[in-house]
Design a protein around this motif. Sequence first.
Motif, mmCIF file in Angstrom:
data_model
loop_
_atom_site.group_PDB
_atom_site.id
_atom_site.type_symbol
_atom_site.label_atom_id
_atom_site.label_comp_id
_atom_site.label_asym_id
_atom_site.label_seq_id
_atom_site.Cartn_x
_atom_site.Cartn_y
_atom_site.Cartn_z
ATOM 1 N N UNK A 54 0.816 -1.203 0.000
ATOM 2 C CA UNK A 54 0.000 0.000 0.000
ATOM 3 C C UNK A 54 0.855 1.261 0.000
ATOM 4 N N UNK A 55 0.212 2.374 -0.369
ATOM 5 C CA UNK A 55 0.908 3.663 -0.365
ATOM 6 C C UNK A 55 0.755 4.402 0.955
ATOM 7 N N UNK A 56 -0.266 4.052 1.735
ATOM 8 C CA UNK A 56 -0.487 4.715 3.012
ATOM 9 C C UNK A 56 -1.453 3.896 3.854
ATOM 10 N N UNK A 57 -1.505 4.194 5.171
ATOM 11 C CA UNK A 57 -2.315 3.387 6.067
ATOM 12 C C UNK A 57 -2.980 4.258 7.133
ATOM 13 N N UNK A 58 -4.227 3.916 7.449
ATOM 14 C CA UNK A 58 -4.964 4.520 8.554
ATOM 15 C C UNK A 58 -5.051 3.486 9.668
ATOM 16 N N UNK A 59 -4.600 3.853 10.861
ATOM 17 C CA UNK A 59 -4.691 2.962 12.019
ATOM 18 C C UNK A 59 -5.869 3.415 12.869
ATOM 19 N N UNK A 60 -6.952 2.657 12.832
ATOM 20 C CA UNK A 60 -8.162 3.020 13.569
ATOM 21 C C UNK A 60 -8.160 2.324 14.930
ATOM 22 N N UNK A 61 -8.087 3.133 15.999
ATOM 23 C CA UNK A 61 -8.046 2.616 17.376
ATOM 24 C C UNK A 61 -6.973 1.540 17.527
ATOM 25 N N UNK A 62 -5.758 1.889 17.170
ATOM 26 C CA UNK A 62 -4.641 0.943 17.203
ATOM 27 C C UNK A 62 -4.305 0.535 18.627
ATOM 28 N N UNK A 63 -3.861 -0.718 18.786
ATOM 29 C CA UNK A 63 -3.414 -1.233 20.081
ATOM 30 C C UNK A 63 -1.882 -1.283 20.150
ATOM 31 N N UNK A 64 -1.210 -0.720 19.149
ATOM 32 C CA UNK A 64 0.250 -0.685 19.142
ATOM 33 C C UNK A 64 0.758 0.429 20.069
ATOM 34 N N UNK A 65 2.014 0.334 20.470
ATOM 35 C CA UNK A 65 2.629 1.386 21.266
ATOM 36 C C UNK A 65 2.909 2.590 20.379
ATOM 37 N N UNK A 66 3.134 3.752 20.998
ATOM 38 C CA UNK A 66 3.448 4.956 20.229
ATOM 39 C C UNK A 66 4.696 4.759 19.372
ATOM 40 N N UNK A 105 -12.732 0.681 29.330
ATOM 41 C CA UNK A 105 -12.445 -0.173 28.188
ATOM 42 C C UNK A 105 -11.069 -0.795 28.296
ATOM 43 N N UNK A 106 -10.467 -1.178 27.166
ATOM 44 C CA UNK A 106 -9.163 -1.857 27.174
ATOM 45 C C UNK A 106 -8.066 -0.991 27.776
ATOM 46 N N UNK A 107 -7.148 -1.618 28.475
ATOM 47 C CA UNK A 107 -6.047 -0.882 29.101
ATOM 48 C C UNK A 107 -5.173 -0.182 28.063
ATOM 49 N N UNK A 108 -5.048 -0.767 26.873
ATOM 50 C CA UNK A 108 -4.174 -0.196 25.846
ATOM 51 C C UNK A 108 -4.855 0.890 25.029
#
Length: 321
Positions: A106-118, A171-174
């Motif tokens: 892909x050329x770009x990505x939207x992370x919707x409510x991501x659970x990854x670290x900063x 909600x979720x801790x993350x």
Amino acid sequence: MAGVAPSTVSRAFSRPGRVNAETAERIRRVAHELGYRTSPIGRGLPDGRTALLAIVVADLTNPFFFEIIRSAEKTAIDSGYTLLVVDAHESGGAERRALERTLPLVEGVVLATSRLSDSAIRAVAKQRPTVVMNRVVTDVPSVITDNAQGMRRAVEHLAGLGHTRLTYLAGPEASWADGMRWRAFREATQELGLRARRLGPFAPTLAGGLSAAQALTTHSATATVAYNDLVAIGAMRGLTRLGVDIPREVSVVGFDNIFGSDFCTPPLTTVAAPLRHFGTFAVQRLLNQLRNPSPTLSPALSVPALLPAKLVERGSTARRG
């Protein structure tokens, strides 16, 4: 079948002026007979142009994402892109693995409510233009709801109905949004002289809400604000099964105003997020990066896009009994 080299076939589709007209016509005729189609990904890989964008959602079955995906897709299509939807199954590990497979395409990505670290999100942003949704990450463009404004309206609504003991179902801790909503809840209750309690974390699902219902019965709060609508609806179901009358005994407020929040009994009072605009704004910010590539973010993209929230009053809240 066309009797020519693969390079000639390639030129016939990509640069037809460089191939003899009769040969090009023969190649097109054979391609039609074979059902051959050119691959946008294969053609795009050398220069990174694939006309593909991706949106990674935490849980595809959550109605919170329905309007977001639809509006994001429309905005992408209107700009000549195709949108891939990736389900992270509420798992940081699954999200990371999915991105490893998706980013090269892909050329770009939207992370919707991501659970990854900063730090993990910033690493993604170094590989492809990235926008985060429902969260703020330094040096990455973002689109968020005005959680403070929305929570303030919810607490003021309950206080106006005479409720003085309020519970927040976490909600979720993350979840970045959960932290913001709890902080806004705590500040609003303190300013209005109300007693506040936090229960959780709970999964952001109906099952999570059912678990929360049992915990609620051990507390004296007469009103609760849930992390999201699914937790709120699950809590109402659980409380009803336990013989608790809603809203006469307990008032319940959700967050997001998802599709179906007015289908339950009683219909859910909720803080409405502009879900349709979420997807549109996120893809527009992504396209801005693609059209104006730069090693540093422009001032317009470095500031989070803050979308307003409003309270939608329905039947799940009532004057303190």
